[in-house]
Structures are given as C-alpha cells and as structure tokens.
Design a protein around this motif. Structure first.
Motif, PDB file in Angstrom:
ATOM      1  N   ALA A  37       0.836  -1.203   0.000  1.00  0.00           N
ATOM      2  CA  ALA A  37       0.000   0.000   0.000  1.00  0.00           C
ATOM      3  C   ALA A  37       0.867   1.248   0.000  1.00  0.00           C
ATOM      4  O   ALA A  37       1.908   1.300   0.672  1.00  0.00           O
ATOM      5  CB  ALA A  37      -0.926   0.003   1.215  1.00  0.00           C
ATOM      6  N   ARG A  38       0.433   2.251  -0.778  1.00  0.00           N
ATOM      7  CA  ARG A  38       1.105   3.548  -0.822  1.00  0.00           C
ATOM      8  C   ARG A  38       0.058   4.650  -0.887  1.00  0.00           C
ATOM      9  O   ARG A  38      -1.042   4.439  -1.406  1.00  0.00           O
ATOM     10  CB  ARG A  38       2.032   3.661  -2.035  1.00  0.00           C
ATOM     11  N   LEU A  39       0.439   5.795  -0.400  1.00  0.00           N
ATOM     12  CA  LEU A  39      -0.364   7.011  -0.555  1.00  0.00           C
ATOM     13  C   LEU A  39       0.290   7.845  -1.648  1.00  0.00           C
ATOM     14  O   LEU A  39       1.503   8.089  -1.606  1.00  0.00           O
ATOM     15  CB  LEU A  39      -0.404   7.779   0.761  1.00  0.00           C
ATOM     16  N   VAL A  40      -0.475   8.227  -2.661  1.00  0.00           N
ATOM     17  CA  VAL A  40       0.085   8.992  -3.780  1.00  0.00           C
ATOM     18  C   VAL A  40      -0.714  10.285  -3.938  1.00  0.00           C
ATOM     19  O   VAL A  40      -1.892  10.360  -3.569  1.00  0.00           O
ATOM     20  CB  VAL A  40       0.035   8.185  -5.098  1.00  0.00           C
ATOM     21  N   THR A  41      -0.066  11.287  -4.476  1.00  0.00           N
ATOM     22  CA  THR A  41      -0.755  12.534  -4.821  1.00  0.00           C
ATOM     23  C   THR A  41      -0.369  12.930  -6.239  1.00  0.00           C
ATOM     24  O   THR A  41       0.745  12.646  -6.707  1.00  0.00           O
ATOM     25  CB  THR A  41      -0.394  13.688  -3.872  1.00  0.00           C
ATOM     26  N   VAL A  42      -1.303  13.601  -6.914  1.00  0.00           N
ATOM     27  CA  VAL A  42      -1.026  14.086  -8.264  1.00  0.00           C
ATOM     28  C   VAL A  42      -0.068  15.267  -8.200  1.00  0.00           C
ATOM     29  O   VAL A  42       0.886  15.374  -8.985  1.00  0.00           O
ATOM     30  CB  VAL A  42      -2.342  14.489  -8.950  1.00  0.00           C
ATOM     31  N   GLU A  43      -0.265  16.165  -7.213  1.00  0.00           N
ATOM     32  CA  GLU A  43       0.556  17.373  -7.093  1.00  0.00           C
ATOM     33  C   GLU A  43       1.827  17.088  -6.293  1.00  0.00           C
ATOM     34  O   GLU A  43       1.788  16.417  -5.254  1.00  0.00           O
ATOM     35  CB  GLU A  43      -0.225  18.484  -6.391  1.00  0.00           C
TER      36      GLU A  43
END
Length: 703
Positions: A37-43
């Motif tokens: 599991a990972r947390l990703v952001t576009v910005e």
C-alpha cells in the motif's frame, strides 16, 4: 464531484507535459504478504491559493488475495481511513471504483484483486499552505485465509508547483472507473421491488446501447446481504431483469443504492424508490432455452430418484400401507389385482402432478419452494398425524374405514368394488415419501424448480413414475401376489404389526410437530387423537363386546396422551445430544473458520427428514466419522430446517439444492465446498474432510 475530479486530473496532466521534472509524490510503502500500500498525490506541491489536492490510496494486491468494496457482500470489511493526525486537511472524500464479484464458501463478496487505486479528494483547511497527510488505514485482505491489516501512511506536500505524471495517470485511470451518476450514463432504472418481509429484490433496467456483461451490486443497509443475482437480458439486448435473493435484511432496511456495471462502464443509482410488487418478468425478457438432451438426462435422474425413494428410510412409514394393499389384493381375482394396483399407481402419479401444479402456482406468486417443506407446516402435520393415527386404530380392529354406503353402491354399480381406496393409498404413500431427498433426486428437483412450467410437470411426472413403478410391475404381473400365503389367522398378527408401524409414524409426526410449532400443539393433537380412538374403540366394544379392542383403544389413547411428555424442550435437547459438538449454522462463520485453517462440515437436517436421521445414527455419530468431526481441526456446523428458516433456504438455493439431507464440506483446499450424496457413507465423509483440509484428518482409518 466525480466529473470535477476528472477535469482537475486532465488539467494536471497538461501541466505535467509543460513542466520540468518533479519529485514523485509517493509515500513510503507498507508491505505485507497480502498487499503493498502507498499514498500517492497528483501534485508535487501546493500552489498559491490551491484549495484541494488529488490523492489516492494505491493497493497492489498479491496473487490470490482480494480487498473489499464499500459494501463487501455477505462478509468482509471495507478499508477505513482515519485522517485525524493530518495537518491542514479539512476533509477527504474517499472514492470507490466499481467492484468485481467474488464467490467463495458459497458466499458472495464484492471487491478488488490485483490492483486498485481509491481516488481521494483532499480539501485543505488553509488554501495554498503545505499539508501533511497522515492516513491510519484499517482493512481486511482475504485469500484462503483472511488477515486484518492496520498500517499508517505518511506524505508531506510542500508549497510549490509541479505534477507527478505517473501518479496523475494512475489516479485518473481509476477515477474513470468510479461509477457515474445516472444523468451521465445511458443506463436507465425502470423499476425496483422488494416484498416488505424480504424475499427477493427484483430490478429492471434499460440500456439503449445494449447489455454485454452486466452485474448488479445492491446496498440496503449494513446488515443486509444478498445472494448472487439471476440476470436475464431481453431478446433485443436492451432490457435487463435481475433477481437478487435477500439473505439477511436490516431492521429497518436502509435506503436502496444500486451500482450496475457492464464491462468498463458503471452507474450508481442512489435513494432508489422500492415498490412492494415486482415488475412483470416481461419487459420482453426471454429465458434461454435448455437443450432437450439436458432435459432427457434430468428426466432419467428424476425417474431413478423416484424409484430409489421406494428403498429410502422416508418410505418406511408407508410400508404398512403397501403390505396391507398387497394382502387385500391377494384375496381377489387377477383382474382385481391388476386394476387395484393400477389405481394405486394412478394415485401416486396424481399426487406428483398435483404437487407440480402447486409448485408452478406458488412460483408464479413469487414464493420460494423446497422439496419436502410441507412438513414445516403445522396444519399439514396435524392432519397427517390424525389420519395416520386413525389408520393405525383401524389396523388394530377398533373400527373399519369404509366409503359411505351410497358412494360404495354407485362405485360397485359402475363396475366392480371400486378403487377409490387404492387410489388414495397411492396418493398417501407419495405424500409420506416426500420429506427426504434420494440420490439423483436433488439434481432433478433443482432443475425442475429453476425451469419452465413444462419442465416442472415433466420432471415431477418422471419422479412419480419411478415411485409408482413397483405398483406397475405388480399390475403387469398380478400373479406375483399369489406367492403370498393363504388368508388365515396370521393376517391378524401382520395387521397388528403394521398398525404398530403406523402408530410409530404418528408418534414421530407428533415429535416433528412439537419441533415445528410447540409442545402444547402436539399435546393437543395427541389428546384429540386419543379421544377419537378411545371413543371408537369403546363403541366397537359395546356392540361386539370385544375386550381386546377396548383394551387396545384405552392403551393407545393413554400412550398418545403420555407421548408429549418426551417432547419437552429438555427431553428434546437430551435426545439431540450426542458425540458431536454441533455449532449452530452461520453462513458467514464458514469463511472465518476456514481462514483459521479449519475444515467445516455443514449438515442441513430436520426432525421430519428420516434420511437425515439415518445418516446421523448410521454414519455421523459412529467411528471413524464421529472422531473426525470431534477433531480440533474440524468444525461441525448444523443447520436445523425443521422450522422454516430463510437463511437455510437461501443457503440451499445458492448450492442449487431444494431439499434435504444436504451435507457439504469446506476447507482451505476446498473454498467452494465439496457436496456429498444424500445417503452418506463413512468413506465419502472422511475423503471429503481430508480433501477440504488439504491433509489427512485425525481419526481416518489407518492413521
């Protein structure tokens, strides 16, 4: 909101194409054997006056594992995210891409395999300021076992500009899989109906472009669970009609939400209005015709199953009726024997055809039908007990059961002694033969109860023909009854034995009645039957002064009144205690036990199922099976269907069964279960336990 997310992501991709390299906005990974599991952001950074951030919870699921949708189905837990430790976060909108359907342990689940990214729209408390995302995730991942997971993901987003192109593409891909609103789709909901007491949810939808591979995911409160849908598509491919059995219903039910998928397209209909009566199956919906070869094979199974019923424990109560018929026939001419047994066969066939008509009628009214479920009805049991008790009394010579003189005279004038009694004997034998399912019969009944009206009639007729075959053989060869001894005093002893068999059957039905409704009702029926028998016996004794008849009447009456004493709850519980520590049936618990490495043996039984009782006493409660079921690695689960229970009915229907006995074994090596034959053998049970566990089970011969 979904459309807004998509526009923001497209804009982000355009900016990424113009901008320079940027630091990837991806958190440190949480890794487990089930998933990463990972947390990703576009910005990569928060620009001036930016009020929100596009993020995603990215899950790479290991082969053979799955995670759950917001409505997981019968069992399971959806991911939950706590953002309480975050900074500069006012809200986080968690999105759910359309799920896929999983089926294991006979249980329907909704979720994701291989990979899923849950888009998240993070609203900032202070626009333009840096943010610290802290996600405390709690979720369940399942394979052959289920593993609860709790982990924390952290990602800091500084002030600045820039887009992570890989993350943007990934989040945009999964945002496109989030179901659209009805106004943005060509799917149209025509009707949804659910009876007030549950039963089956019926849904009708249209799609102008036509249906290809549709599926329906209903939500109706956290405690509501649905079985797999029966989906039909009209001949033109534009109308869908789905039936979803309700396995458990919230009290009160929540608002109905329907998510409908068709390949990559999905639409969610929220706050659906529920009607009380279903839409008519038409909307031009046509059933796919089953091949004639399949029907021919099922007819052969039905005939064989009906024939085997003659040798099943279920038929023991009618043995006395059959023998009495043969004894009576032996005293007549060959023609009388032939016509009498033909009439008995006709009675059996007539009952089976009447049963087919009843099934068709109840299905048209929307009722779920099962084989032998009439024995769950206290009124049916009451009438049957009284009839059998009176038959037993007549065998003891307390009185004679005869047709009214006027009717008998008319029948005789029409030709012969008449065969109404023979006809009734055949019908009555068929009634008492229906509580249990014989080998081959389960498949035939399942085919009939899910088929057309023609198939129902044909299959029930084949079963009746198999059940009536012994009568037809005697009718074809009436000389067979000549092998019986000449009438004499021995017939009195035989009739007494047959009377005792019928009296025992009446007592068994009282036991069943006490379990189906109450001890008080069984006591009342016993008292009424005893009073009638005693009165008739005393009348016979006064006119003919037969001391034996009076003694038999009073003894039978006393026995019937005393019988309910053994039906008290404590007596019934003591009688049901045995070497096996049965746990109550709970469908959702099967998956939990298997996830812990246990084999689960499910026994669907009832007091009125004589084959079930025979299986229990001859196989399940004897070594080596009893020792295996008592092993720590095995869970013995019993579903008591003596009284109507929609949970058990739904479980049987999900397994394609409509009658009992039914036994199935689940385990780590058999998540879909191993169904056993209606008549159990120690070898079959032990083999199924060993196969389901993926290892040999303690107690198996030779260990």
């Amino acid at each position: 909101m979904i459309g807004l997310i998509r526009r923001v992501l497209l804009l982000a991709l355009c900016v990424a194409a113009l901008g320079g390299p940027a630091v990837a906005a991806v958190s440190e990974a949480f890794e487990s054997p089930a998933l990463t599991a990972r947390l990703v952001t576009v910005e990569d950074g928060i620009g001036p006056d930016a009020g929100s951030v596009s993020a995603g919870l990215a899950l790479n699921v290991a082969e053979g594992w799955k995670t759950y949708w917001r409505s997981p189905g019968e069992v399971g837990l959806p991911p939950e995210v706590d953002w309480g430790a975050s900074e500069n976060v006012a809200a986080a909108e968690f999105q759910w891409p359309a799920p896929v359907r999983f089926r294991a342990f006979g249980i329907e689940n909704f979720g994701y395999a291989d990979e899923v990214v849950h888009p998240i729209r993070v609203t900032l408390a202070e626009p333009g300021e840096p943010a610290r995302l802290r996600a405390a995730v709690s979720m369940l991942a399942c394979s052959d076992i289920c593993v609860p997971l709790k982990f924390d993901l952290a990602l800091d987003i500084p002030a600045g500009t820039g887009i992570d192109q890989a993350s943007a593409a990934r989040v945009a891909e999964w945002a496109a899989r989030v179901p659209a609103a009805p106004e943005a789709s060509d799917m149209e909901l025509r009707a949804a109906a659910l009876p007030p007491d549950g039963g089956t949810l019926t849904v009708a939808l249209d799609r102008a472009s036509g249906w290809q591979s549709p599926d329906v995911f209903p939500e109706l409160g956290k405690s509501t669970a649905f079985g797999g849908p029966d989906i039909r598509v009209s001949a033109d491919g534009r109308t869908l009609w789905a039936l979803l059995p309700v396995l458990a219903l919230s009290d009160p039910p929540g608002p109905l939400t329907l998510t409908v998928t068709d390949g990559p397209d999905a639409t969610t209909f929220a706050d659906v209005t529920i009607a009380a009566t279903p839409p008519p199956p038409p909307y031009a919906v046509e059933d796919a015709a089953r091949p004639w070869s399949a029907l021919a094979w099922i007819l052969a199974l039905a005939f064989g199953g009906g024939l085997i019923l003659n040798a099943m424990p279920c038929v023991l109560p009618v043995l006395s009726i059959k023998l009495s018929s043969a004894l009576s026939a032996a005293q007549g001419s060959r023609q009388r024997v032939r016509t009498g047994f033909l009439a008995t066969a006709a009675g059996t066939m007539a009952f089976m055809l009447a049963l087919a008509g009843l099934v068709i009628g109840l299905q048209a009214l929307g009722y779920a039908i099962g084989w032998g479920t009439q024995f769950q009805n206290p009124y049916f049991l009451t009438v049957l007990t009284l009839v059998l008790g009176l038959f037993a009394a007549s065998f003891f010579g307390l009185f004679d059961i005869a047709l009214p003189s006027g009717l008998a005279t008319r029948l005789a004038a029409a030709g012969g002694r008449g065969h109404a009694g023979d006809f009734a004997t055949g019908a009555f034998a068929a009634v008492l033969a229906t509580p249990c399912s014989a080998p081959l019969l389960g498949t035939a009944v399942a085919f009939a109860l899910t088929g057309s009206a023609f198939e129902v009639v044909a299959i029930f007729a084949a079963m009746g023909l198999g059940l009536a075959l012994p009568y037809l053989i005697v009718a074809a060869r009436p000389g067979l009854v000549a092998a019986l001894p000449r009438p004499g005093r021995w017939m009195l002893a035989v009739k007494a034995v047959l009377g005792l068999m019928l009296a025992g059957t009446a007592a068994w039905l009282l036991w069943v009645l006490a379990g189906v409704r109450s001890e008080a009702l069984a006591w009342s029926v016993a008292a009424v039957l005893a009073g009638v028998i005693a009165a008739m016996g005393l009348m016979r004794a006064r006119t003919a002064w037969r001391g034996g008849a009076m003694a038999a009447a009073l003894g039978l009456a006393a026995a019937m009144v005393a019988l309910p004493a053994v039906m008290r709850p404590e007596a019934r519980a003591a009688a049901q205690n045995g070497p096996i520590a049965w746990v109550p049936f709970a469908r959702a618990e099967i998956a939990r036990h298997v996830s812990e490495g246990h084999a689960v043996f499910v026994d669907v039984t009832a007091d009125w199922c004589l084959t079930c009782i025979a299986n229990k006493s001859l196989v399940l409660e004897r070594a080596p099976v009893a020792d295996a079921l008592a092993a720590p690695s095995v869970v013995a689960m019993q579903a008591d269907w003596t009284r109507p229970d929609p949970r058990i009915s739904a479980f049987l229907e999900a397994q394609g069964r409509f009658g009992i006995p039914f036994n199935i074994v689940y385990g780590p090596a058999a998540p879909e279960g191993i169904a056993l034959s209606e008549v159990l053998t120690p070898g079959a049970v032990m083999d199924a336990l060993a196969t389901a566990a993926g290892t040999r089970v303690a107690g198996r011969p030779g260990e």
